[in-house]
Scaffold this motif. Structure first.
Motif, PDB file in Angstrom:
ATOM      1  N   ARG A 106       0.816  -1.219   0.000  1.00 52.74           N
ATOM      2  CA  ARG A 106       0.000   0.000   0.000  1.00 52.74           C
ATOM      3  C   ARG A 106       0.844   1.260   0.000  1.00 52.74           C
ATOM      4  O   ARG A 106       0.341   2.354  -0.227  1.00 52.74           O
ATOM      5  N   TRP A 107       2.152   1.124   0.269  1.00 56.28           N
ATOM      6  CA  TRP A 107       3.067   2.272   0.252  1.00 56.28           C
ATOM      7  C   TRP A 107       3.736   2.421  -1.108  1.00 56.28           C
ATOM      8  O   TRP A 107       4.695   3.152  -1.250  1.00 56.28           O
ATOM      9  N   HIS A 108       3.240   1.668  -2.119  1.00 50.07           N
ATOM     10  CA  HIS A 108       3.689   1.773  -3.510  1.00 50.07           C
ATOM     11  C   HIS A 108       5.094   1.215  -3.729  1.00 50.07           C
ATOM     12  O   HIS A 108       5.721   1.509  -4.738  1.00 50.07           O
ATOM     13  N   TYR A 116       6.698   2.940  -7.097  1.00 48.01           N
ATOM     14  CA  TYR A 116       5.802   3.515  -8.095  1.00 48.01           C
ATOM     15  C   TYR A 116       5.308   4.886  -7.656  1.00 48.01           C
ATOM     16  O   TYR A 116       4.883   5.071  -6.513  1.00 48.01           O
ATOM     17  N   LEU A 117       5.311   5.827  -8.593  1.00 45.15           N
ATOM     18  CA  LEU A 117       4.833   7.190  -8.362  1.00 45.15           C
ATOM     19  C   LEU A 117       3.418   7.340  -8.930  1.00 45.15           C
ATOM     20  O   LEU A 117       2.956   6.506  -9.697  1.00 45.15           O
ATOM     21  N   PHE A 118       2.748   8.429  -8.556  1.00 42.89           N
ATOM     22  CA  PHE A 118       1.412   8.769  -9.055  1.00 42.89           C
ATOM     23  C   PHE A 118       0.411   7.631  -8.824  1.00 42.89           C
ATOM     24  O   PHE A 118      -0.151   7.079  -9.780  1.00 42.89           O
ATOM     25  N   PRO A 146      -3.663   5.710 -13.474  1.00 42.90           N
ATOM     26  CA  PRO A 146      -3.362   4.364 -13.994  1.00 42.90           C
ATOM     27  C   PRO A 146      -1.973   4.252 -14.620  1.00 42.90           C
ATOM     28  O   PRO A 146      -1.390   3.172 -14.638  1.00 42.90           O
ATOM     29  N   LEU A 147      -1.450   5.366 -15.144  1.00 50.28           N
ATOM     30  CA  LEU A 147      -0.124   5.347 -15.743  1.00 50.28           C
ATOM     31  C   LEU A 147       0.887   5.804 -14.700  1.00 50.28           C
ATOM     32  O   LEU A 147       0.887   6.957 -14.276  1.00 50.28           O
ATOM     33  N   HIS A 148       1.733   4.892 -14.269  1.00 51.02           N
ATOM     34  CA  HIS A 148       2.676   5.162 -13.195  1.00 51.02           C
ATOM     35  C   HIS A 148       4.099   5.257 -13.734  1.00 51.02           C
ATOM     36  O   HIS A 148       4.487   4.490 -14.617  1.00 51.02           O
ATOM     37  N   LEU A 149       4.852   6.182 -13.163  1.00 45.48           N
ATOM     38  CA  LEU A 149       6.298   6.178 -13.341  1.00 45.48           C
ATOM     39  C   LEU A 149       6.894   5.474 -12.130  1.00 45.48           C
ATOM     40  O   LEU A 149       6.323   5.483 -11.038  1.00 45.48           O
ATOM     41  N   PHE A 156      19.684  -0.835 -12.480  1.00 44.23           N
ATOM     42  CA  PHE A 156      18.857   0.293 -12.070  1.00 44.23           C
ATOM     43  C   PHE A 156      18.003   0.718 -13.267  1.00 44.23           C
ATOM     44  O   PHE A 156      18.532   0.963 -14.351  1.00 44.23           O
ATOM     45  N   ASP A 157      16.686   0.767 -13.059  1.00 40.10           N
ATOM     46  CA  ASP A 157      15.762   1.014 -14.163  1.00 40.10           C
ATOM     47  C   ASP A 157      14.793   2.141 -13.861  1.00 40.10           C
ATOM     48  O   ASP A 157      14.431   2.379 -12.695  1.00 40.10           O
ATOM     49  N   ALA A 158      14.359   2.799 -14.932  1.00 35.59           N
ATOM     50  CA  ALA A 158      13.197   3.688 -14.884  1.00 35.59           C
ATOM     51  C   ALA A 158      12.035   2.910 -15.480  1.00 35.59           C
ATOM     52  O   ALA A 158      12.189   2.209 -16.490  1.00 35.59           O
ATOM     53  N   LEU A 159      10.864   3.003 -14.854  1.00 32.25           N
ATOM     54  CA  LEU A 159       9.714   2.199 -15.241  1.00 32.25           C
ATOM     55  C   LEU A 159       8.560   3.076 -15.707  1.00 32.25           C
ATOM     56  O   LEU A 159       8.328   4.153 -15.158  1.00 32.25           O
TER      57      LEU A 159
END
Length: 204
Positions: free
Chosen positions: A31-33, A69-71, A75-78, A110-113
């Motif tokens: 729940r904390w992403h 996960y951000l935002f 539905p579209l998360h960075l 290390f990745d950006a998602l």
């Protein structure tokens, strides 16, 4: 979350053949992403692009790590990710009985998602990042992509690149996933559970 995919996160990329592994994984998003994930995959056996009578050895790899996960309301998360496991592969330039042996290395990634994730139990994720493989550093006697040539008294690369496999590199991948309804209920499922609880309380 149950996942399948190809490329760097399931679980590795490489230089020869198809260049990508295929695999499956699991991920638990809190729940904390923050999500913890692990994947296991394979590289299928293939044919050398330059010599039809020479095969490329297949193999397996693994990876585990953490995602953030951000935002959360979109539905579209960075997201960002850090992981450890099999990060890269190449094949020995010298065949053994007509098969070029697989060389794999472990390291950090290390990745950006970019992930599409909703409460409908499925998601799609693209990743791009870089790996760092300490075991590909100097000295060359600890570098799995070099071997010692006793005839010429020198270290030579085991792969096509005369400088050996790269210690760092750019990687990418794609993953699709599906969550069990019991673990990731949508609004309809939540309301159904609330009605069941109300009926249970009324029956007491």
């Amino acid at each position: 979350m149950l996942e399948i995919g190809m490329g760097a996160r399931t679980p590795f990329m490489g230089e020869t053949g198809m260049g990508m592994g295929f695999g499956a994984g699991v991920e638990y998003i809190t729940r904390w992403h923050v999500g913890a994930y692990a994947s296991f995959g394979f590289l299928p056996k293939g044919t050398d692009n330059d010599f039809d009578d020479i095969e490329l050895e297949g193999g397996t790899g693994y990876k585990f790590g953490l995602n953030y996960y951000l935002f959360p309301k979109n539905p579209l998360h960075l997201g960002i990710s850090a992981s450890y496991g099999t990060v890269y592969f190449d094949h020995d330039v010298k065949p053994d009985d007509g098969v070029r042996p697989l060389i794999t290395v472990n390291g950090f990634q290390f990745d950006a998602l970019i992930a599409y994730l909703t409460n409908e139990w499925y998601y799609l994720q693209f990743s791009v990042g870089f790996y760092y493989a300490p075991e590909l550093g100097n000295p060359k006697d600890d570098n799995v992509s070099f071997t010692y040539d006793k005839i010429h008294n020198e270290w030579v690369s085991k792969v096509v690149n005369k400088d050996g496999m790269s210690k760092t590199g750019i990687v990418f991948g794609i993953t699709i996933g599906y969550a069990l309804p019991e673990l990731f209920p949508d609004d309809t499922e939540k309301r159904r559970r609330e009605r069941e609880k109300e009926r249970e309380r009324s029956g007491k």
